[in-house]
Write an enzyme that holds these catalytic residues in place. Sequence first.
Site, mmCIF file in Angstrom:
data_model
loop_
_atom_site.group_PDB
_atom_site.id
_atom_site.type_symbol
_atom_site.label_atom_id
_atom_site.label_comp_id
_atom_site.label_asym_id
_atom_site.label_seq_id
_atom_site.Cartn_x
_atom_site.Cartn_y
_atom_site.Cartn_z
ATOM 1 C CB THR A 31 -0.963 -0.010 1.204
ATOM 2 O OG1 THR A 31 -1.528 -1.249 1.395
ATOM 3 C CG2 THR A 31 -2.280 1.154 0.993
ATOM 4 C CG ASP A 81 3.683 1.904 7.678
ATOM 5 O OD1 ASP A 81 3.593 1.509 6.526
ATOM 6 O OD2 ASP A 81 4.321 1.699 8.626
ATOM 7 N N GLY A 82 0.867 1.625 6.072
ATOM 8 C CA GLY A 82 -0.028 0.612 6.130
ATOM 9 C C GLY A 82 -0.340 -0.100 7.329
ATOM 10 C CE LYS A 94 3.257 0.022 10.699
ATOM 11 N NZ LYS A 94 3.122 -0.696 9.362
ATOM 12 C CD GLU A 103 6.584 -0.890 9.166
ATOM 13 O OE1 GLU A 103 6.232 -1.047 7.866
ATOM 14 O OE2 GLU A 103 5.930 -1.677 10.014
ATOM 15 C CE LYS A 121 -3.967 -5.369 4.789
ATOM 16 N NZ LYS A 121 -3.032 -4.438 4.485
HETATM 17 C C1 5RP Z 1 5.267 -3.960 7.082
HETATM 18 C C2 5RP Z 1 3.938 -3.510 7.625
HETATM 19 C C3 5RP Z 1 2.970 -3.156 6.694
HETATM 20 O O1 5RP Z 1 2.537 -2.029 6.735
HETATM 21 C C4 5RP Z 1 1.837 -3.966 6.461
HETATM 22 O O2 5RP Z 1 2.581 -5.499 6.295
HETATM 23 C C5 5RP Z 1 0.708 -3.964 5.401
HETATM 24 O O3 5RP Z 1 1.540 -4.153 4.025
HETATM 25 P P1 5RP Z 1 0.598 -4.226 2.798
HETATM 26 O O4 5RP Z 1 0.367 -2.591 2.635
HETATM 27 O O5 5RP Z 1 1.455 -4.889 1.941
HETATM 28 O O6 5RP Z 1 -0.621 -4.969 2.857
HETATM 29 O O7 5RP Z 1 3.615 -3.306 8.681
HETATM 30 O O8 5RP Z 1 6.139 -4.317 7.976
#
Ligand code: 5RP
Length: 219
Positions: A31, A81-82, A94, A103, A121
């Site tokens: 993401t 961040d995702g 996460k 992060e 999510k």
């Molecule tokens: C990486 C993370 C990411 O934010 C989490 O895994 C989400 O990833 P994606 O956007 O690929 O679903 O915490 O350590």
Amino acid sequence: MNQDELKALVGQAAVAHVVPGSVVGVGTGSTVNCFIDALARIKDQITGAVSSSERSTERLKSHGIPVLDAATVERIPVYVDGADEIDHGGFMIKGGGAALTREKIVADLAERFVCIADESKLVQVLGNFPLPVEVIGMSAAQIARRFKALGGEATLRPGVLTDNGNPILDVRGLRITDPLAMETEINQWPGVVTVGIFARHKAQVCLLGTAGGVKTLTF
Ligand code: 5RP
């Protein structure tokens, strides 16, 4: 819309949260990759980025976005961040991409955490997604025993070392009803580098990709 389209949608929407003239905190994952690609279009309006992983650094640089050493930055207005899971309080799991420690470090520099995620999510209670924990290798077995006492099954993520050179435990079977208390407890265990519960560093905003468009949740 499929999941990739929802990720692209929220990645683009997050650009509106970037403060012109500032340094932007950049997370890690598929993401966030969409966010980085969208950020490239306004790169002249920012001073640079602080990155949470080697992967994101590489992608930022490939777009010509300057990446600053976190040690040289005191405060940033926004971190994008995702998440693997986010609940209705803005608390998150996460670390699915193994970048959780950096992060959390970059999130700690930020005034605001803007989470970008597709609607799959959003959960009522954290814990369906296996909880990632970065650990010092020699402590892994003892930490796994501690999780067992809490009802969790911890396994080492095969073939994975973090950017910091440490293994990751993935813990299945936890129901995290009090994220702040559980983060605080696990943080005390010797050998834990970072637990993937983001409660002290929760999101203030979540841009959620839904079939009807981007929904903004504030916490
Ligand atoms: C990486 C993370 C990411 O934010 C989490 O895994 C989400 O990833 P994606 O956007 O690929 O679903 O915490 O350590």
